[in-house]
Design an enzyme around this catalytic site. Structure first.
Site, PDB file in Angstrom:
ATOM      1  N   HIS A   1       0.556  -1.382  -0.035  1.00  0.00           N
ATOM      2  CA  HIS A   1       0.019  -0.013   0.109  1.00  0.00           C
ATOM      3  C   HIS A   1       0.996   1.791  -0.006  1.00  0.00           C
ATOM      4  O   HIS A   1       0.315   2.475   0.390  1.00  0.00           O
ATOM      5  CB  HIS A   1      -1.142  -0.080   0.688  1.00  0.00           C
ATOM      6  N   TYR A   2       2.500   1.163  -0.875  1.00  0.00           N
ATOM      7  CA  TYR A   2       2.631   1.946  -0.017  1.00  0.00           C
ATOM      8  C   TYR A   2       2.425   3.797  -1.218  1.00  0.00           C
ATOM      9  O   TYR A   2       1.599   3.111  -2.252  1.00  0.00           O
ATOM     10  CB  TYR A   2       4.612   1.957  -1.016  1.00  0.00           C
TER      11      TYR A   2
END
Length: 576
Positions: free
Chosen positions: A513-514
């Site tokens: 989920h960067y």
């Protein structure tokens, strides 16, 4: 024999395998996109009203929406997800992530922190690779972002009609859900796409037959007469015109096909036409820099002509840290990906996944927590070398499949306060940039990790979860079991016991989920226009200051639709 059985269970947690493949016999209807073709067939020069760079989670709905009124070119550096069972079937989740070949839909990268990660290289982007969980952002998130609430809801609904489904909750996920409620993560919100404090069942992009639906499916809503999708089209730079003291203006792109042949695409001559970058949190800031928009000194060090000195490109990179605990089960458990989530008030999300061996596949092959997909938590991040991965895989392959019975309960912190940055490694857009996330640099992130793991402990010890735990295996054993295993030891610390703080640092992994790198208010304005240049926007997760909801894919797809409609409305109003 009892000791050997126990050792096998310990190695299961070290290996970190989640579940086995499950077979489905149903046939999947595959969209037939006549407007999609390989970039090798593209003309050397072409003209469009909009050029969208990146056919991922945001790019597909964005291009489909804009094509209602305008001629759109969508450039995707990867191939099609259709016909690839490693993408389309739940049965083979993780197979694409474990493929490290140059043509894989998943491109592996290792952050400077040492955590192994992945970026998508396929039409549909991360929706082709992830665990499928679908959930909206909170209304507060939308308000703080400045989005129109009504338009946001309509855009979510547009996405959901095509790609979102209600999962079938079975025993393991039910036990986790009931355990969350039992320990006070209230209320029970049932099944909902909405982001609400408490415990809920979220949506999934896997349908009832186990087929994945992706952002690429949203292209079916495009106007086939106005949209062109080119696959294996890698954009090398954005072209700008600079006249006098006026802002640089984007007017075209240079891309290469799979054979390395060079092509150019230009905007038609209308000052409202634009180039939109939707290449993801790594690709978008990387491409801006390759095009001369970024920190001047850094660009000059790579012999890149500076179009605009913009020192904030590549800054504000964040990745939500994840830590998981393997819970061996005395009874068989179903295959499940992320379906239930506990949204705590202290800022940690608790989720779970499970699996056992099914006919036709081995649990050693795939999984969210498999070293084969790069998830190795049994050595600290900086020590996760190729040799360490190979050793973990070898040890895992030596185990009996019965040892893989069980599942993981994980926690990840929301909106990490720790941030990092991204820099170019080379001038080749096919190469990964250098990215640092600085996991747990901020003490509040570490505090929330500890609270999250404490919540996981309470779930494991809850009455609701009792059928799936061994009575003689408290959390202290689950955390410290790696210290007595013969391979891949975590470092032994001075107090001889592994504190939750140290466990967070040593076992941190990614949940992919960067975000950040082209943030609103820093690199783009609230309309996602790149500050300091004209005719250029960035619309994707690189613009986020915080990852929306518990899982971002729903909101990234929504954003593509939302901004596409907004752009259409603004152009219509301007022509009146």
């Amino acid at each position: 024999m009892a000791g050997f059985w126990w050792w096998k269970l310990l190695l299961v947690a070290l290996a970190g395998i989640l579940f086995s493949p499950q077979q489905y016999s149903a046939s999947q209807k595959v969209p037939e996109y006549r407007f999609m073709r390989n970039a090798t067939s593209a003309s050397n020069i072409a003209y469009f009203d909009y050029i969208v760079i990146g056919g991922g989670t945001a790019g597909c709905p964005l291009a489909a929406t804009l094509s209602q009124n305008y001629n759109v070119l969508l450039l995707e550096r990867g191939g099609s997800p259709y016909g690839n069972p490693n993408i389309t079937n739940l049965a083979t989740f993780g197979a694409a992530l474990s493929d490290t070949s140059p043509t894989s839909p998943s491109q592996r990268f290792i952050s400077q922190d040492g955590v192994i990660n992945a970026r998508a290289r396929v039409l549909g982007g991360g929706t082709c690779l992830n665990a499928g969980f679908y959930t909206r952002a909170s209304p507060q998130y939308a308000r703080e972002t400045g989005w129109d609430g009504k338009a946001v809801n309509e855009s979510y609904q547009w996405v959901e009609k095509t790609v979102a489904f209600q999962p079938q909750i079975k025993q393991w996920q039910s036990a986790v859900r009931d355990g969350l409620l039992e320990i006070g993560v209230q209320p029970n919100n049932g099944f909902t796409y909405d982001h609400i404090d408490g415990t809920k069942v979220g949506g999934t992009i896997f349908d009832q037959q186990g087929f994945r639906h992706t952002a690429a499916d949203l292209l079916q809503h495009g106007n086939p007469a106005r949209i062109t999708v080119l696959l294996h089209a890698t954009v090398h730079r954005i072209l700008f015109t600079i006249k006098g003291k006026s802002k640089p203006k984007a007017h075209g792109v240079v891309f290469r096909d799979a054979l390395g042949r060079r092509h150019k695409a230009y905007l038609n001559h209308d000052h409202k036409n634009e180039i939109i970058v939707s290449a993801g949190a790594l690709g978008s800031p990387q491409l801006l820099m390759l095009s001369g928009v970024g920190p001047a000194k850094h660009l000059q060090a790579h012999n890149i002509r500076v179009t605009l000195d913009q020192p904030l490109v590549g800054q504000g990179m964040s990745d939500n840290p994840m830590n998981a605990i393997f819970v061996p089960s005395p009874v068989p458990v179903e295959v499940s990906l992320i379906e239930v989530v506990g949204i705590t008030k202290f800022g940690s999300y608790v989720e779970a996944a499970s699996g056992e061996n099914f006919a036709g596949g081995s649990p050693k092959d795939y999984g969210m927590f498999s070293p084969k997909v790069g998830q190795l938590s049994t050595v600290p991040p900086k020590q996760r070398t190729e040799e360490a991965l190979a050793k973990a895989i070898e040890s895992m392959d030596a185990l009996d499949e019965a040892a893989f019975r069980g599942g993981f309960i994980l926690e990840k912190i929301m909106g990490p306060m720790s941030t990092g940055h991204l820099e170019l490694r080379t001038r080749d857009p096919n190469d990964n940039p250098l990215v640092t996330f600085n996991y747990f640099q901020h003490p509040h992130d570490l505090e929330r990790c500890v609270q999250g793991l404490s919540t996981v402990e309470k779930i494991i010890e809850s009455k609701a979860f009792s059928p799936f735990r061994y009575k003689n295996m408290p959390l202290s054993i689950l955390l410290n079991m790696t210290a007595s295993a013969p391979v891949n030891l975590l470092p032994k610390h001075a107090n001889s016991s592994l504190s939750l703080e140290q466990y967070c640092r040593d076992t941190v992994m990614t949940i992919w989920h960067y975000h950040g790198g082209c943030q609103v208010g820093k690199v783009v304005d609230t309309d996602y226009k790149v500050l300091g240049v004209d005719a250029l926007r960035v619309i994707d997760g690189s613009t986020f200051n915080f990852s929306p909801g518990t899982n971002p894919q729903a909101t990234v797809m929504m954003l593509g639709r939302y901004m596409g409609l907004k752009i259409l409305r603004e152009r219509l109003a301007a022509s009146d």
